[in-house]
Design an enzyme around this catalytic site. Sequence first.
Site, PDB file in Angstrom:
ATOM      1  N   ARG A  11      -9.353  -0.365  16.002  1.00 38.32           N
ATOM      2  CA  ARG A  11      -9.273   0.522  14.845  1.00 38.32           C
ATOM      3  C   ARG A  11     -10.316   0.085  13.829  1.00 38.32           C
ATOM      4  NH1 ARG A  11      -3.686   1.188  11.560  1.00 38.32           N
ATOM      5  NH2 ARG A  11      -4.269  -0.935  10.964  1.00 38.32           N
ATOM      6  N   MET A  56      13.713  24.301   1.682  1.00 40.23           N
ATOM      7  CA  MET A  56      12.922  23.611   0.664  1.00 40.23           C
ATOM      8  C   MET A  56      13.802  22.784  -0.266  1.00 40.23           C
ATOM      9  SD  MET A  56      10.302  25.167  -2.199  1.00 40.23           S
ATOM     10  CE  MET A  56       9.093  25.725  -0.992  1.00 40.23           C
ATOM     11  N   LYS A 106       0.842  -1.196   0.000  1.00 36.21           N
ATOM     12  CA  LYS A 106       0.000   0.000   0.000  1.00 36.21           C
ATOM     13  C   LYS A 106       0.877   1.247   0.000  1.00 36.21           C
ATOM     14  CE  LYS A 106      -0.511  -0.835   4.926  1.00 36.21           C
ATOM     15  NZ  LYS A 106      -0.985  -0.075   6.053  1.00 36.21           N
ATOM     16  N   TYR A 146      18.169  29.467   7.865  1.00 32.77           N
ATOM     17  CA  TYR A 146      17.038  30.273   8.325  1.00 32.77           C
ATOM     18  C   TYR A 146      16.954  30.304   9.843  1.00 32.77           C
ATOM     19  CZ  TYR A 146      14.998  30.448   3.609  1.00 32.77           C
ATOM     20  OH  TYR A 146      14.768  30.692   2.271  1.00 32.77           O
TER      21      TYR A 146
END
Length: 357
Positions: free
Chosen positions: A130, A302, A34, A254
């Site tokens: 669950r 990023m 999955k 940063y």
Amino acid sequence: MERAVATIDRAALVHNLARVWDLAPAREVFAAVKADGYGHGAGVVATALAEAGCDGFAVSSLDEALQLRWAGITRPIMTLSQPLTADVLAAMGEHGITPVIFERAHLAALADYRGPELAAWLKLDSGMHRLGFPAYEARALTADIKAMTQVRLAGCMTHLGCADDPRDPLTHHQLACFDEALTGLDMPRSIANSAGVIAWPASHADRLRPGIMLYGSSPMTDRTSADLDLAPVMHLSAPLISRRDLGAGEPIGYGATWLTPEPMPIGVIGIGYGDGYPRHAPSGTPVAIGDAIVPLVGRVSMDMITVDLRAAPHAAIGDRATLWGRGLPVDDVAQAAGTIAYELFCRLTPRVRFDVL
């Protein structure tokens, strides 16, 4: 210069499947693929495992199952958390996909189903709370499903919530609960996830559903991938794109959250949260360059991360750094970043180029 590249090692994947068989011989193995094969590429993973003799595959949804069919996978596929409606069941019947039943609404949809015979698995809640029916309803539910004309009850399953910790008593409770619920009911059973395969022989039952161990990560709290002889399947690398020598007390990145403690070399590696590298990874998170482990310093950007090159003084622009994989276990990176290997694998973005060995 290539930026971030994730190299998928099919031989390592097959090695890890063999480890499943070593630990739980003569069981059916339905590999969990999955979330796009835990971020490794579901078609690539499933094809390699099918060629190695894996019995079938477990996915989350109908969409994931159909992607495997379109990739040429003909082995059995079961969906673990797909809501079942008339349209969904019709597609499952057409493509030979096995649903897992875990809600009462599924029973009504199955009772109305009139397509090709469906083999369905019943999920019982043995204590994780669950998905699944209360375990004590097993006898009545199996009778209801067996009465359906176009549905064959293929087996009963449950899922373990704390199998990663051998000291946790919940697993003992779940195994006892599941066993008691199915007393006198003769049908295949499926319990074991990766941690169950490794640490709980009583969970092996008939069908195993290993996931994370196939990709080379340890699911255990007390054993590493090396302890378990698991090989890393994904090797994530990126180039050193800049390096400079800075004096003491200079801010990095940063927010100036990290200052150089002494005159030292700082490197910049071409990967960041835009590629899926975790932004929350703190200073000290390990990165490998050559044979050296160097720490990340400052905030993740990023497109870039910065690293302390004092342990790799000869690293040159163009050298490739390992973010995880061969020489740097993904579990070490996940622990430093306060997350798990599953998330690191699954969060890589399309900007990362994938290669297959």
